[in-house]
Enzyme design. Structure first.
Site, PDB file in Angstrom:
ATOM      1  N   LYS A 193       0.840  -1.204   0.000  1.00 34.12           N
ATOM      2  CA  LYS A 193       0.000   0.000   0.000  1.00 34.12           C
ATOM      3  C   LYS A 193       0.878   1.259   0.000  1.00 34.12           C
ATOM      4  O   LYS A 193       0.508   2.286  -0.540  1.00 34.12           O
ATOM      5  CB  LYS A 193      -0.908   0.001   1.232  1.00 34.12           C
ATOM      6  CG  LYS A 193      -1.834   1.191   1.331  1.00 34.12           C
ATOM      7  CD  LYS A 193      -2.821   1.027   2.447  1.00 34.12           C
ATOM      8  CE  LYS A 193      -3.681   2.241   2.655  1.00 34.12           C
ATOM      9  NZ  LYS A 193      -4.660   2.001   3.731  1.00 34.12           N
TER      10      LYS A 193
ATOM     11  N   ASP B  96      -5.595   7.687  14.629  1.00 31.23           N
ATOM     12  CA  ASP B  96      -5.487   6.378  13.947  1.00 31.23           C
ATOM     13  C   ASP B  96      -4.025   6.002  13.742  1.00 31.23           C
ATOM     14  O   ASP B  96      -3.356   6.514  12.842  1.00 31.23           O
ATOM     15  CB  ASP B  96      -6.223   6.444  12.603  1.00 31.23           C
ATOM     16  CG  ASP B  96      -6.194   5.113  11.843  1.00 31.23           C
ATOM     17  OD1 ASP B  96      -5.437   4.202  12.236  1.00 31.23           O
ATOM     18  OD2 ASP B  96      -6.927   4.988  10.848  1.00 31.23           O
TER      19      ASP B  96
HETATM   20 MG    MG Z   1      -5.885   1.238   9.084  1.00 29.91          MG
END
Ligand code: MG
Ligand code: ADP
Length: 571
Positions: free
Chosen positions: A68, A168
């Site tokens: 990613k 996050d």
């Molecule tokens: Mg994540």
């Protein structure tokens, strides 16, 4: 049916909106988390998820992870005898999740909401779309991950007016978003990120301890050793959180090292990383013009926020306990399913509307006239300021520098720096202008940024009204429809291990990893178990396979936890 997908750096999940709520979908191994790993088996078949992750250590040349990070770039990964683009590897993960959702729902799945980090650039977002297409999924919407997390919680809170901060910390990125919810309308006020900071960096601190304690630097070139060391460090990191301390030994050729740390020592070691958490938080607060004290809630997302020291830090930072009603590594997928429910206009969600912001400034390069009358180029002219609510369309007029000029070049940049050379170039467009009357009217440059985070640039020559359009295709990383079709055909031709065999493949891969780690009798014992299980698999007797698999799993687990020898399965 539209599914919600969290296509993560480390783990990916799929969830659906069902019976009035978001539901996580288990994979073939019964887990909600599918490692974002792809491998090629010794017989050329593709392995996805846990089975591939287990093989990172034993078959580093045939296994890929963390792809990613390369989305939107040309960087490929070589697996066995073929190069894979990050879009293709992501597509294989998406295909596996799609199959899981189909098995769970008992119907075909062709549409998805896929989450992306808030800071994903235009090229990275487009690459994510392409990955969806390559997996046979129409991407209904790209949703920012922190937005998804807040959406999952927003429903739970259902309160009147609240301002959240979403914290996050995943495997490789740290995203911070500030959201506001009132009367069922959720708005993202600001987002910021450090995309080089995540849970892996904390595990890497433990990896570095091994080198500090006696493993020579040249062992870094030994891929199998490194994968193994990283796996040890990863489980030690979790142990420190769960039990307050951890200790492990590693050996490389004739060198040995012990790594032993308690929670306090680990926290001290982690201080430089913990300090870095402040920067994006301060920036997001500043952009949102909100003081930390005015936040009603802090939401934790990302598996790394399971670390007690991170939770304690978040509590100290904001002077309140963060919200942790949901599992941090599941909230993004749950939010994606809520968005899918919204897309399907589910009754239960009628009241919720979502708005989002453009996470970075977009603009063009301009030439400036200096005080002495000469010209200097390379200055940045922002058109859409960061954290503007999307969708947004902004227009700005630019003029030719000289009367003789026949063309104007519009360069498109993303970033916050004063000079364009310090920002990211997204594309360029040359516009012809006619010298003569009306020449000085210049061009109107319109930037349109949609809810998916995709940018379109339109330039109109004021004198003629002629419009030219530039859909940002980020130069060389762009894949044409023909290329996508070609890649789709090759991907479809790949042999993928059927879903119902994945669990057994994962068991064998795990046993092979153990075989490499162990020595002597234990190693021989694991070798025997592998042989035995491989033979069972050839019988195609499902009941016997299931029984042996269970015994095999138990035996491996006991060797992994305390080296205890379970009886030979089936003996
Ligand atoms: Mg994540
Ligand atoms: P991503 O969004 O990057 O795919 P996740 O949200 O799944 O990642 O988080 C993965 C990270 O969470 C990894 O770095 C992993 O080590 C970390 N993690 C998961 N569980 C724990 C735990 N119990 N203790 C510490 N770290 C954990």
């Amino acid at each position: 049916m539209i599914v919600g997908i969290d296509l993560g750096t480390t783990n990916s999940l799929v969830a659906v909106w069902k019976d009035g709520g978001p539901r996580l979908v288990p994979n073939a191994l019964g887990s909600f988390l599918t490692p974002s790993c792809v491998g090629v088996d010794d017989d050329g078949q593709i392995l996805i998820g846990e089975a591939a992750r287990e093989r990172l250590q034993t078959h580093p040349q045939r296994t890929a992870s963390l792809f990613k990070r390369h989305m939107g770039s040309m960087r490929t990964s070589r697996l066995a005898d073929r190069d894979y683009r990050p879009e293709e590897l992501s597509a294989l993960v998406l295909r596996s999740l799609k199959a899981d959702a189909e098995a769970f729902l008992g119907e075909a799945v062709t549409e998805a909401v896929i989450t992306v980090p808030a800071y994903f650039s235009d090229a990275q977002r487009k690459a994510t779309r392409v990955a969806g297409e390559l997996a046979g999924l129409k991407v209904e919407r790209l949703l920012n991950e922190p937005t998804a997390a807040a959406l999952a919680y927003g429903l739970h809170d259902g309160g009147t007016e609240t301002q959240f901060l979403v914290f996050d910390l995943g495997g490789g990125t740290f995203d911070v978003s500030i959201l506001e919810m009132f009367d069922g309308v959720m708005e993202v006020r600001a987002s910021a990120c450090d995309n080089m900071l995540g849970g892996e960096d904390f595990a890497n601190l433990l990896v570095e301890q091994a080198f500090a304690n006696g493993i020579p630097d040249k062992a870094r070139n030994d891929a199998v050793f490194m994968q193994r060391l990283v796996a040890r460090a990863e489980s030690a990191k979790r142990d420190i959180g769960a039990n307050g301390s951890a200790s492990f030994d590693v050996r490389w050729e004739n060198s040995e090292a012990n790594v032993a740390l308690d929670a306090e020592a680990f926290e001290k070691l982690s201080q430089p990383l913990m300090d870095r958490l402040w920067r994006p938080i301060e920036r997001a607060l500043r952009d949102a013009r909100i003081r930390a004290a005015d936040l009603n809630n802090v939401v934790l997302a990302g598996g790394a926020t399971r670390m007690p020291m991170i939770r304690a830090l978040a509590t100290r930072m904001f002077g309140r306990f963060p919200v942790i009603g949901l599992n941090p590594d599941e909230v993004v997928a749950l939010g994606a399913a809520v968005q899918a429910g919204l897309k399907m206009k589910d009754k239960a969600l009628e009241e919720t509307v979502m708005t989002d912001v453009c996470p970075y400034t977009l603009g063009t390069g301009v030439i400036k006239r200096l005080d002495n009358g000469s010209h200097a180029e390379g200055f940045y002219a922002p058109i859409i300021q960061r954290n503007t609510v999307v969708p947004v369309s902004r227009v700005q007029r630019f003029f030719p520098v000289s009367a003789e000029q026949k063309a104007i070049r519009i360069d498109v940049y993303q970033g916050e720096s004063r000079l364009v050379r310090d920002n990211i170039k997204l594309g360029e467009l040359d516009v012809q202008v006619q010298p003569g009357p009306g020449h000085a009217d210049g061009v109107d440059v319109r930037f349109t940024y949609d809810v998916n985070g995709l940018l379109e640039v339109e330039v109109m020559v004021v004198a003629t009204g002629i419009v030219q359009r530039l859909v940002i295709e980020s130069g060389e990383t762009h894949m044409s429809p023909e290329e996508i079709a070609k890649r789709l055909a090759t991907l479809s031709a790949l042999k993928i291990h059927p879903r119902d065999t994945l669990e057994n493949r994962a068991l064998l891969a795990r046993a092979e990893r153990l075989y490499e780690q162990l020595l002597g009798d234990m190693r021989e014992h694991v070798g025997q178990m592998i042989l035995h299980f491989e033979q069972t698999l050839t019988t195609q007797d499902t009941q016997r396979i299931a029984r042996d698999a269970e015994a095999f799993r138990k035996a491996l687990a006991s060797i992994e936890t305390d080296g205890y020898f379970a009886p030979d399965p089936g003996a």
